[in-house]
Design a protein around this motif. Structure first.
Motif, PDB file in Angstrom:
ATOM      1  N   TRP A  94       0.833  -1.197   0.000  1.00 15.98           N
ATOM      2  CA  TRP A  94       0.000   0.000   0.000  1.00 15.98           C
ATOM      3  C   TRP A  94       0.873   1.254   0.000  1.00 15.98           C
ATOM      4  O   TRP A  94       0.681   2.169  -0.816  1.00 15.98           O
ATOM      5  N   LEU A  95       1.863   1.279   0.888  1.00 14.59           N
ATOM      6  CA  LEU A  95       2.766   2.424   0.942  1.00 14.59           C
ATOM      7  C   LEU A  95       3.522   2.580  -0.376  1.00 14.59           C
ATOM      8  O   LEU A  95       3.690   3.707  -0.878  1.00 14.59           O
ATOM      9  N   SER A  96       3.980   1.463  -0.929  1.00 17.98           N
ATOM     10  CA  SER A  96       4.710   1.522  -2.196  1.00 17.98           C
ATOM     11  C   SER A  96       3.837   2.086  -3.307  1.00 17.98           C
ATOM     12  O   SER A  96       4.294   2.911  -4.123  1.00 17.98           O
ATOM     13  N   ASP A  97       2.574   1.688  -3.329  1.00 19.67           N
ATOM     14  CA  ASP A  97       1.650   2.206  -4.341  1.00 19.67           C
ATOM     15  C   ASP A  97       1.427   3.709  -4.191  1.00 19.67           C
ATOM     16  O   ASP A  97       1.120   4.405  -5.171  1.00 19.67           O
ATOM     17  N   LEU A  98       1.593   4.206  -2.962  1.00 22.19           N
ATOM     18  CA  LEU A  98       1.471   5.648  -2.714  1.00 22.19           C
ATOM     19  C   LEU A  98       2.764   6.403  -3.044  1.00 22.19           C
ATOM     20  O   LEU A  98       2.793   7.636  -2.988  1.00 22.19           O
ATOM     21  N   GLY A  99       3.822   5.641  -3.371  1.00 22.15           N
ATOM     22  CA  GLY A  99       5.129   6.259  -3.570  1.00 22.15           C
ATOM     23  C   GLY A  99       5.767   6.639  -2.250  1.00 22.15           C
ATOM     24  O   GLY A  99       6.570   7.581  -2.192  1.00 22.15           O
ATOM     25  N   MET A 100       5.421   5.900  -1.190  1.00 20.02           N
ATOM     26  CA  MET A 100       5.905   6.207   0.153  1.00 20.02           C
ATOM     27  C   MET A 100       6.582   4.990   0.758  1.00 20.02           C
ATOM     28  O   MET A 100       6.571   3.900   0.186  1.00 20.02           O
ATOM     29  N   THR A 101       7.173   5.186   1.929  1.00 25.14           N
ATOM     30  CA  THR A 101       7.858   4.112   2.643  1.00 25.14           C
ATOM     31  C   THR A 101       7.458   4.131   4.110  1.00 25.14           C
ATOM     32  O   THR A 101       6.686   4.993   4.561  1.00 25.14           O
ATOM     33  N   ASP A 102       8.026   3.201   4.849  1.00 21.45           N
ATOM     34  CA  ASP A 102       7.797   3.121   6.287  1.00 21.45           C
ATOM     35  C   ASP A 102       8.096   4.454   6.982  1.00 21.45           C
ATOM     36  O   ASP A 102       7.442   4.814   7.965  1.00 21.45           O
ATOM     37  N   ALA A 103       9.056   5.194   6.453  1.00 28.15           N
ATOM     38  CA  ALA A 103       9.462   6.455   7.074  1.00 28.15           C
ATOM     39  C   ALA A 103       8.370   7.521   7.021  1.00 28.15           C
ATOM     40  O   ALA A 103       8.406   8.493   7.786  1.00 28.15           O
ATOM     41  N   ASP A 104       7.392   7.357   6.135  1.00 26.14           N
ATOM     42  CA  ASP A 104       6.311   8.335   6.039  1.00 26.14           C
ATOM     43  C   ASP A 104       5.233   8.130   7.090  1.00 26.14           C
ATOM     44  O   ASP A 104       4.400   9.023   7.313  1.00 26.14           O
ATOM     45  N   LEU A 105       5.239   6.953   7.732  1.00 24.11           N
ATOM     46  CA  LEU A 105       4.286   6.695   8.801  1.00 24.11           C
ATOM     47  C   LEU A 105       4.662   7.514  10.040  1.00 24.11           C
ATOM     48  O   LEU A 105       5.821   7.865  10.240  1.00 24.11           O
ATOM     49  N   ARG A 106       3.666   7.781  10.879  1.00 24.30           N
ATOM     50  CA  ARG A 106       3.892   8.523  12.118  1.00 24.30           C
ATOM     51  C   ARG A 106       3.339   7.766  13.324  1.00 24.30           C
ATOM     52  O   ARG A 106       3.021   8.357  14.345  1.00 24.30           O
ATOM     53  N   CYS A 107       3.244   6.424  13.177  1.00 17.75           N
ATOM     54  CA  CYS A 107       2.653   5.638  14.260  1.00 17.75           C
ATOM     55  C   CYS A 107       3.679   5.093  15.244  1.00 17.75           C
ATOM     56  O   CYS A 107       3.313   4.642  16.342  1.00 17.75           O
ATOM     57  N   GLY A 108       4.961   5.094  14.887  1.00 15.36           N
ATOM     58  CA  GLY A 108       5.987   4.549  15.771  1.00 15.36           C
ATOM     59  C   GLY A 108       6.158   3.052  15.581  1.00 15.36           C
ATOM     60  O   GLY A 108       5.278   2.361  15.061  1.00 15.36           O
ATOM     61  N   THR A 109       7.292   2.533  16.013  1.00 15.58           N
ATOM     62  CA  THR A 109       7.575   1.105  15.861  1.00 15.58           C
ATOM     63  C   THR A 109       6.913   0.307  16.978  1.00 15.58           C
ATOM     64  O   THR A 109       6.599   0.834  18.042  1.00 15.58           O
ATOM     65  N   GLN A 110       6.711  -0.967  16.716  1.00 12.35           N
ATOM     66  CA  GLN A 110       6.111  -1.867  17.705  1.00 12.35           C
ATOM     67  C   GLN A 110       6.548  -3.278  17.406  1.00 12.35           C
ATOM     68  O   GLN A 110       6.519  -3.714  16.252  1.00 12.35           O
ATOM     69  N   VAL A 111       6.961  -4.014  18.439  1.00  8.75           N
ATOM     70  CA  VAL A 111       7.256  -5.435  18.263  1.00  8.75           C
ATOM     71  C   VAL A 111       5.948  -6.138  17.913  1.00  8.75           C
ATOM     72  O   VAL A 111       4.939  -5.973  18.597  1.00  8.75           O
ATOM     73  N   PRO A 112       5.916  -6.908  16.823  1.00 10.32           N
ATOM     74  CA  PRO A 112       4.650  -7.534  16.418  1.00 10.32           C
ATOM     75  C   PRO A 112       4.157  -8.532  17.454  1.00 10.32           C
ATOM     76  O   PRO A 112       4.947  -9.227  18.101  1.00 10.32           O
ATOM     77  N   GLY A 137      -2.144   0.148   9.349  1.00  9.97           N
ATOM     78  CA  GLY A 137      -3.164   0.228   8.301  1.00  9.97           C
ATOM     79  C   GLY A 137      -3.974   1.502   8.400  1.00  9.97           C
ATOM     80  O   GLY A 137      -4.270   2.148   7.381  1.00  9.97           O
ATOM     81  N   LYS A 138      -4.334   1.871   9.620  1.00  9.92           N
ATOM     82  CA  LYS A 138      -5.046   3.134   9.824  1.00  9.92           C
ATOM     83  C   LYS A 138      -4.197   4.296   9.329  1.00  9.92           C
ATOM     84  O   LYS A 138      -4.701   5.207   8.655  1.00  9.92           O
ATOM     85  N   HIS A 139      -2.908   4.259   9.630  1.00  7.92           N
ATOM     86  CA  HIS A 139      -2.023   5.357   9.233  1.00  7.92           C
ATOM     87  C   HIS A 139      -1.783   5.372   7.728  1.00  7.92           C
ATOM     88  O   HIS A 139      -1.631   6.450   7.142  1.00  7.92           O
ATOM     89  N   ALA A 140      -1.764   4.200   7.100  1.00  7.90           N
ATOM     90  CA  ALA A 140      -1.676   4.175   5.634  1.00  7.90           C
ATOM     91  C   ALA A 140      -2.918   4.832   5.035  1.00  7.90           C
ATOM     92  O   ALA A 140      -2.843   5.531   4.013  1.00  7.90           O
ATOM     93  N   GLY A 141      -4.062   4.618   5.678  1.00  5.06           N
ATOM     94  CA  GLY A 141      -5.279   5.304   5.249  1.00  5.06           C
ATOM     95  C   GLY A 141      -5.174   6.803   5.420  1.00  5.06           C
ATOM     96  O   GLY A 141      -5.602   7.578   4.550  1.00  5.06           O
ATOM     97  N   PHE A 142      -4.598   7.231   6.540  1.00  5.60           N
ATOM     98  CA  PHE A 142      -4.379   8.670   6.760  1.00  5.60           C
ATOM     99  C   PHE A 142      -3.503   9.256   5.650  1.00  5.60           C
ATOM    100  O   PHE A 142      -3.782  10.336   5.120  1.00  5.60           O
ATOM    101  N   LEU A 143      -2.424   8.537   5.318  1.00  4.56           N
ATOM    102  CA  LEU A 143      -1.523   9.020   4.267  1.00  4.56           C
ATOM    103  C   LEU A 143      -2.231   9.107   2.915  1.00  4.56           C
ATOM    104  O   LEU A 143      -2.008  10.045   2.147  1.00  4.56           O
TER     105      LEU A 143
END
Length: 333
Positions: A94-112, A137-143
């Motif tokens: 999803w991020l790749s399709d937006l032309g974005m990467t993990d760095a564009d998210l603002r949710c912070g890291t989390q151990v799965p 996923g919510k943040h990808a929607g925000f982006l």
């Protein structure tokens, strides 16, 4: 204001060991309360139980359509996922399709929470990424929404137009102006409402039709259907949301939130449910939502997914039955 009522009990042997109190409301789309426990006007943070509300502008605005989002994308936009490969692979694409990467998210890291994903990171000596965050996923929607509107990248700031749009929509579907917000675990604002207001919003989702004249109703119906079509994306294997939605045959959408909040959307009955356990215990919110859904006739009390959470055995570390967690009398009346 009414006090919280006893909703869930933990018995060990013949003795009542612990009690969880809470508030809950079942209401219809007009806002009429069908059933209530505790104080319907208790102010709460919905936490992740309201992600479908936060995703409404994404769909209503036309952004989801413009970027060709599928039901899988919409389910992830409502998700608190486990960070399993079925979640992170999709969010990365999803991020790749937006032309974005993990760095564009603002949710912070989390151990799965997914064990396989967590152990894979450990074996490879890798650190978790933001995409592993249960809210990615919510943040990808925000982006997606922000890119569609041409807004700036700091979408979690309260004065960002994205959050202001969400605040407006949130107040409108809950039926009352939110008195304020707190910062959620994913760094996004989480707007406060009452238990009644949250249930009213869920009833709006329940009554929404895919062919409605209103773009907001069509958006609500699309999000609701995405959740029940892909319950494994909304949470993950072993999780209450996923297992209970499957147990109800895709007829009811449910969503958990941190600090023991739960919501449910019942389209056939046109009802919405919201509950909050005041001590924040997830074991209690899962038991309580199961009990309410059984009471409303949409969940089989004998289903294994139900029994895992309601009238569930508490085991010792050797597997001996030590007690039981079950609904209190107030939920059974």
């Amino acid at each position: 204001m009414a006090d919280p009522v006893e909703m869930v009990e933990l018995w060990r042997g013949p003795f009542l060991e612990s009690v969880h109190r809470g508030h809950a409301v079942v209401c219809d789309a007009s806002g009429r309360i069908v059933a209530a426990w505790g104080d319907p006007e208790q102010l709460i943070f919905p936490r992740s139980s309201c992600k479908m509300i936060q995703a409404l502008p994404l769909v209503e605005s036309g952004a989801a359509g413009a970027f060709g989002l599928t039901q899988e994308h919409l389910a992830l936009s409502c998700a608190s996922h486990n960070g399993a490969a079925i979640h992170t692979d999709r969010v990365n694409r999803w991020l790749s399709d937006l032309g974005m990467t993990d760095a564009d998210l603002r949710c912070g890291t989390q151990v799965p929470d997914d064990k396989e994903a967590k152990f894979a990171l450990i074996r490879s000596h890798a650190e978790p990424c933001q995409v592993h965050n249960n809210c990615s996923g919510k943040h990808a929607g925000f982006l997606t929404f922000g890119k569609h509107m041409g807004w700036g990248p700091e979408y979690t700031e309260i004065d960002h137009p994205l959050q202001q749009e969400i605040r407006t929509v949130f107040s409108e579907v809950t039926g009352l102006d939110t008195p304020g917000y707190g910062i959620d675990g994913c760094s996004a604002p989480n707007f406060a409402t009452t238990v009644h207001g949250l249930a009213r919003a869920m009833a709006f989702f329940a009554k929404a039709q895919p062919d409605a004249a209103s773009a907001r109703e069509r958006a609500a119906a699309a999000l609701r259907e995405a959740m029940v079509t892909y319950p494994e994306l909304v949470a993950g294997e072993g999780r209450a949301c996923t297992e209970l939605m499957r147990a109800m045959g895709g007829k009811v959408a449910i969503k958990t939130g941190a600090e023991a909040v739960f919501t449910a959307i019942l389209p056939e009955q046109g009802l919405g449910v919201a509950l909050k356990i005041v001590d924040g215990a997830t074991r209690a919110s899962e038991c309580a939502i199961a009990a309410i859904l059984v009471k409303l006739g949409v969940l089989d009390a004998a289903h294994p997914a139900t029994r895992k959470r309601m009238n569930a055995a508490v085991l010792s570390r050797r597997g001996l039955e030590a007690g039981v967690i079950k609904p209190a009398a107030a939920l059974l009346a």
